[in-house]
Design a protein around this motif. Structure first.
Motif, PDB file in Angstrom:
ATOM      1  N   ARG A  29       0.880  -1.284   0.045  1.00  0.00           N
ATOM      2  CA  ARG A  29       0.162   0.158   0.077  1.00  0.00           C
ATOM      3  C   ARG A  29       0.849   1.253  -0.140  1.00  0.00           C
ATOM      4  NH1 ARG A  29      -2.719  -4.105   2.701  1.00  0.00           N
ATOM      5  NH2 ARG A  29      -4.999  -4.279   2.615  1.00  0.00           N
ATOM      6  N   HIS A  30       0.433   2.301  -0.606  1.00  0.00           N
ATOM      7  CA  HIS A  30       0.958   3.680  -0.455  1.00  0.00           C
ATOM      8  C   HIS A  30       0.718   4.088   1.059  1.00  0.00           C
ATOM      9  CE1 HIS A  30       1.578   3.177  -4.814  1.00  0.00           C
ATOM     10  NE2 HIS A  30       2.567   4.093  -4.510  1.00  0.00           N
ATOM     11  N   TYR A  83      -8.794   1.261   1.241  1.00  0.00           N
ATOM     12  CA  TYR A  83      -8.019   0.595   2.269  1.00  0.00           C
ATOM     13  C   TYR A  83      -7.135  -0.426   1.591  1.00  0.00           C
ATOM     14  CZ  TYR A  83      -9.931   3.867   5.910  1.00  0.00           C
ATOM     15  OH  TYR A  83     -10.372   4.824   6.427  1.00  0.00           O
ATOM     16  N   GLN A  84      -7.522  -1.126   0.672  1.00  0.00           N
ATOM     17  CA  GLN A  84      -6.813  -1.889  -0.088  1.00  0.00           C
ATOM     18  C   GLN A  84      -5.302  -1.436  -0.700  1.00  0.00           C
ATOM     19  OE1 GLN A  84      -8.862  -4.050  -3.272  1.00  0.00           O
ATOM     20  NE2 GLN A  84      -7.082  -5.367  -3.653  1.00  0.00           N
ATOM     21  N   ASN A  85      -5.500  -0.111  -0.950  1.00  0.00           N
ATOM     22  CA  ASN A  85      -4.352   0.508  -1.761  1.00  0.00           C
ATOM     23  C   ASN A  85      -3.523   1.475  -0.724  1.00  0.00           C
ATOM     24  OD1 ASN A  85      -4.696  -0.261  -4.680  1.00  0.00           O
ATOM     25  ND2 ASN A  85      -6.765   0.023  -4.292  1.00  0.00           N
ATOM     26  N   ASN A  98       9.731   5.459  13.673  1.00  0.00           N
ATOM     27  CA  ASN A  98       8.529   4.848  13.642  1.00  0.00           C
ATOM     28  C   ASN A  98       7.986   4.932  12.149  1.00  0.00           C
ATOM     29  OD1 ASN A  98       7.223   3.722  16.036  1.00  0.00           O
ATOM     30  ND2 ASN A  98       7.955   5.767  17.002  1.00  0.00           N
ATOM     31  N   ILE A  99       8.356   6.151  11.384  1.00  0.00           N
ATOM     32  CA  ILE A  99       8.184   6.086  10.168  1.00  0.00           C
ATOM     33  C   ILE A  99       9.002   5.001   9.315  1.00  0.00           C
ATOM     34  CG2 ILE A  99       8.727   7.348   7.695  1.00  0.00           C
ATOM     35  CD1 ILE A  99       8.178   9.828   9.202  1.00  0.00           C
ATOM     36  N   ARG A 100      10.165   4.574   9.778  1.00  0.00           N
ATOM     37  CA  ARG A 100      10.779   3.317   9.208  1.00  0.00           C
ATOM     38  C   ARG A 100      10.046   2.376   9.598  1.00  0.00           C
ATOM     39  NH1 ARG A 100      15.764   5.046  11.161  1.00  0.00           N
ATOM     40  NH2 ARG A 100      16.274   5.970   9.016  1.00  0.00           N
ATOM     41  N   LYS A 101       9.686   2.121  10.773  1.00  0.00           N
ATOM     42  CA  LYS A 101       8.986   0.574  11.167  1.00  0.00           C
ATOM     43  C   LYS A 101       7.807   0.640  10.107  1.00  0.00           C
ATOM     44  CE  LYS A 101      10.089   0.430  16.151  1.00  0.00           C
ATOM     45  NZ  LYS A 101       9.403   0.530  17.565  1.00  0.00           N
ATOM     46  N   GLN A 102       7.005   1.695   9.947  1.00  0.00           N
ATOM     47  CA  GLN A 102       5.821   1.221   9.150  1.00  0.00           C
ATOM     48  C   GLN A 102       6.013   1.035   7.527  1.00  0.00           C
ATOM     49  OE1 GLN A 102       2.485   4.096  10.622  1.00  0.00           O
ATOM     50  NE2 GLN A 102       4.321   5.258  11.129  1.00  0.00           N
ATOM     51  N   PHE A 147       6.298  -2.418   6.641  1.00  0.00           N
ATOM     52  CA  PHE A 147       4.989  -3.219   6.826  1.00  0.00           C
ATOM     53  C   PHE A 147       4.771  -3.836   5.170  1.00  0.00           C
ATOM     54  CE2 PHE A 147       2.653  -0.265   9.984  1.00  0.00           C
ATOM     55  CZ  PHE A 147       3.494  -1.127  11.123  1.00  0.00           C
ATOM     56  N   GLY A 148       5.394  -3.229   4.418  1.00  0.00           N
ATOM     57  CA  GLY A 148       5.238  -3.311   3.148  1.00  0.00           C
ATOM     58  C   GLY A 148       4.561  -2.250   2.352  1.00  0.00           C
ATOM     59  N   VAL A 149       5.043  -0.997   2.638  1.00  0.00           N
ATOM     60  CA  VAL A 149       4.612   0.057   2.226  1.00  0.00           C
ATOM     61  C   VAL A 149       5.340   0.688   0.605  1.00  0.00           C
ATOM     62  CG1 VAL A 149       4.934   2.721   2.456  1.00  0.00           C
ATOM     63  CG2 VAL A 149       3.771   1.268   4.079  1.00  0.00           C
ATOM     64  N   GLU A 150       4.719   1.028   0.087  1.00  0.00           N
ATOM     65  CA  GLU A 150       5.500   1.390  -1.557  1.00  0.00           C
ATOM     66  C   GLU A 150       6.209   2.652  -1.282  1.00  0.00           C
ATOM     67  OE1 GLU A 150       5.214  -0.378  -4.353  1.00  0.00           O
ATOM     68  OE2 GLU A 150       3.258  -1.251  -4.591  1.00  0.00           O
TER      69      GLU A 150
END
Length: 231
Positions: free
Chosen positions: A54-55, A115-117, A159-163, A166-169
């Motif tokens: 997700r973005h 929320y899927q994206n 905490n930005i790095r941790k998020q 998650f699998g963020v684009e």
């Protein structure tokens, strides 16, 4: 672990034990209100229980009447019940930013598709309050004083790095707020190289407070911006 599992684990471990400037209190609904954890677990299991990338959308920091109550950014109790169909028995809250975001989500194609994206959180994942002279507690932003920004800087970066993990684009990040929030995020990104590109949009609260007559135009702007990154 699914995207949902990672978010839930992240929220539950959020903790700031540093020193804040005098008169500033940090809000941590995940530690202060056990019901919040049950609500946010239901929400993320409903919309994020997969491994779809997700973005990331970054707001400022959670407010008292949205994520401060539900644990879900830009989701007040009214939208939680009426749109997300998740039970809520606490104090009813109404957040103008949440009104705008969910009208935009509806225009985009609905909560499931949005929320899927996309995954929404904040540059500072915990919010702040300050007490006025008359004793009234008000929202306070991480950038409202240099002392607060400095105190939580490492906490925000971590905490930005941790998020992202998650699998963020990381090709594009969206920023809610094209004033101080955007300025800070761009400077931070220049140093940390989190994202290749940042798209800043007017903050939902600003739109509802000052540009409500043009709300439909801003909804269209948001939808077009989000569609621009979908493959």
């Amino acid at each position: 672990m699914t995207f949902a599992d990672k978010i839930i684990q992240f929220n539950k471990q959020l903790d700031f034990d540093g020193k804040l400037p005098d008169g500033i209190r940090i809000m941590n609904p995940f530690k202060e209100n056990p019901a919040v954890n049950l609500i946010m677990e239901q929400f993320y299991k409903k919309y994020y229980d997969d491994n779809h990338p997700r973005h990331l959308i970054l707001g400022i920091n959670p407010g008292r009447f949205g994520a401060g109550v539900t644990g879900i950014p830009f989701t007040d109790s009214k939208r939680l019940k009426s749109v997300c169909k998740i039970d809520y028995e606490g104090k009813e809250t109404h957040e103008p930013s949440s009104v705008f975001v969910y009208e935009m989500i509806d225009a985009f194609g609905g909560a499931d598709y949005f929320y899927q994206n996309f995954y929404i959180h904040s540059i500072c994942p915990l919010g702040f309050t300050s007490v006025k002279q008359d004793g009234k507690e008000i929202n306070y932003n991480y950038y409202d004083s240099p002392g607060l920004t400095a105190a939580v800087y490492d906490f925000m970066v971590e905490n930005i790095r941790k998020q992202i993990a998650f699998g963020v684009e990381t090709d594009t990040c969206f920023c809610f707020g094209n004033g101080k929030n955007e300025k800070f995020l761009r400077k931070l990104n220049d140093q940390e190289h989190f994202f290749k590109n940042i798209i800043a949009l007017e903050h939902p609260r600003f739109i509802m407070q000052y540009k409500s007559k043009s709300k439909d135009m801003y909804i269209e702007k948001y939808v077009n911006a989000f569609n621009s990154v979908l493959k």
